[in-house]
Design an enzyme around this catalytic site. Structure first.
Site, PDB file in Angstrom:
ATOM      1  CG  ASP A 181      -0.254   0.040   2.547  1.00 20.64           C
ATOM      2  OD1 ASP A 181       0.994   0.042   2.574  1.00 20.64           O
ATOM      3  OD2 ASP A 181      -0.946   0.069   3.589  1.00 20.64           O
ATOM      4  CG  HIS A 188       3.536   0.292   4.728  1.00 19.43           C
ATOM      5  ND1 HIS A 188       2.532  -0.629   4.948  1.00 19.43           N
ATOM      6  CD2 HIS A 188       4.684  -0.410   4.826  1.00 19.43           C
ATOM      7  CE1 HIS A 188       3.060  -1.817   5.161  1.00 19.43           C
ATOM      8  NE2 HIS A 188       4.364  -1.727   5.092  1.00 19.43           N
TER       9      HIS A 188
HETATM   10  C1  GLP Z   1       6.422  -4.486   6.810  1.00 17.71           C
HETATM   11  C2  GLP Z   1       7.491  -3.532   7.334  1.00 17.71           C
HETATM   12  C3  GLP Z   1       8.020  -2.645   6.236  1.00 17.71           C
HETATM   13  C4  GLP Z   1       8.366  -3.462   5.014  1.00 17.71           C
HETATM   14  C5  GLP Z   1       7.115  -4.142   4.494  1.00 17.71           C
HETATM   15  C6  GLP Z   1       7.338  -4.955   3.228  1.00 17.71           C
HETATM   16  O1  GLP Z   1       5.155  -3.949   6.800  1.00 17.71           O
HETATM   17  N1  GLP Z   1       7.042  -2.714   8.403  1.00 17.71           N
HETATM   18  O2  GLP Z   1       9.179  -1.946   6.725  1.00 17.71           O
HETATM   19  O3  GLP Z   1       8.927  -2.640   4.018  1.00 17.71           O
HETATM   20  O4  GLP Z   1       6.661  -5.013   5.511  1.00 17.71           O
HETATM   21  O5  GLP Z   1       7.791  -6.226   3.529  1.00 17.71           O
HETATM   22  P1  GLP Z   1       8.292  -7.288   2.495  1.00 17.71           P
HETATM   23  O6  GLP Z   1       9.692  -6.888   2.158  1.00 17.71           O
HETATM   24  O7  GLP Z   1       8.240  -8.597   3.237  1.00 17.71           O
HETATM   25  O8  GLP Z   1       7.368  -7.251   1.340  1.00 17.71           O
END
Ligand code: GLP
Length: 243
Positions: free
Chosen positions: A136, A138
């Site tokens: 999303d 973030h």
């Molecule tokens: C979590 C963390 C983020 C991270 C995101 C994506 O929500 N708080 O810092 O960037 O996951 O994670 P992934 O790399 O497993 O897709």
């Protein structure tokens, strides 16, 4: 300003990200590293561990600050970000435990713990902040709608994030914490350099929102449009909408 690098595979993304990280470490042996969780940075951490073992790159003078931590699970929970960081990196390098900072989400007063974390990180300037990106848009746990002037705070996780992360909690969304202590957008923006890694088709919209859409809290990663030095390393699937 964004420098975007597109690679074919996850492995190549990790190796390229390592080059950026290593350049900072080579220049400053007491660098302040901003570190991230999620599955994307694991390949980079493996490169750092390999380099530490084979080339002796030392982390004994390095200081680290992690982005975020779940609220409501103990620090030694198998899915806490404190545990993740030790399992994926800190247990294999020589960074002293008292140089490691991970927000504390298991206390009685997470708001106070968030404020204490912000006060601590303010004593330093992060030389390089590693980031992943949520589907999303973030960064850390700054979900859509989080103000760009936010500092470390307690955040409510978006339902899409809970759904994304339930793969780590027996695929059961009810086990995923609903809140986290997270660095804010303004905290992240103070870093001298940002290194963002994203792979996979489920990140393509978020990557578009960060790089190409108008800056908006709908995609909090778009705040990075105002940062002077952002290196974005993508695989082809994550870059599909920006190419
Ligand atoms: C979590 C963390 C983020 C991270 C995101 C994506 O929500 N708080 O810092 O960037 O996951 O994670 P992934 O790399 O497993 O897709």
């Amino acid at each position: 300003m964004f420098k975007v690098i597109i690679k074919d595979t996850y492995d190549e993304v990790s190796k390229e990200a390592f080059k950026v990280m290593k350049a900072v470490l080579d220049e400053k042996k007491d660098a302040v590293l901003g570190l991230a969780t999620g599955s994307t940075p694991i390949g980079l951490y493996q490169e750092m561990i390999k380099d530490h073992k084979e080339n002796g790159t030392s982390y004994k003078d390095v200081i680290t600050f992690n982005l975020d931590e779940y609220v409501g699970i103990p620090q030694d929970h198998r899915e806490s970000y404190y545990t993740f960081m030790h399992k994926e990196l800190f247990d294999y390098i020589d960074c002293p435990e008292d140089h490691i900072h991970v927000p504390y989400g298991a206390g009685e007063d997470p708001e106070a713990d968030a404020a204490a974390y912000e006060a601590e990180i303010k004593k330093y300037q992060v030389d390089i902040q590693l980031l992943g990106i949520g589907s999303d848009g973030h960064i850390a746990f700054n979900e859509p709608g989080t103000p760009f002037d936010s500092e470390t705070h307690v955040a409510q996780l978006a339902q899409s994030t809970i759904d994304d992360n339930c793969r780590f909690f027996d695929n059961d969304p009810s086990q995923v914490p609903t809140k986290a202590v997270t660095q804010g957008i303004a905290t992240i923006m103070r870093a001298k350099k940002i290194l963002l890694v994203a792979t996979g088709a489920n990140k393509a919209d978020a990557v578009y929102g960060m790089l190409k859409a108008e800056k908006s809290t709908d995609c909090t990663a778009s705040a990075l449009q105002d940062h002077e030095d952002v290196v974005v390393i993508l695989d082809k699937a994550a870059a599909a909408k920006v190419n």
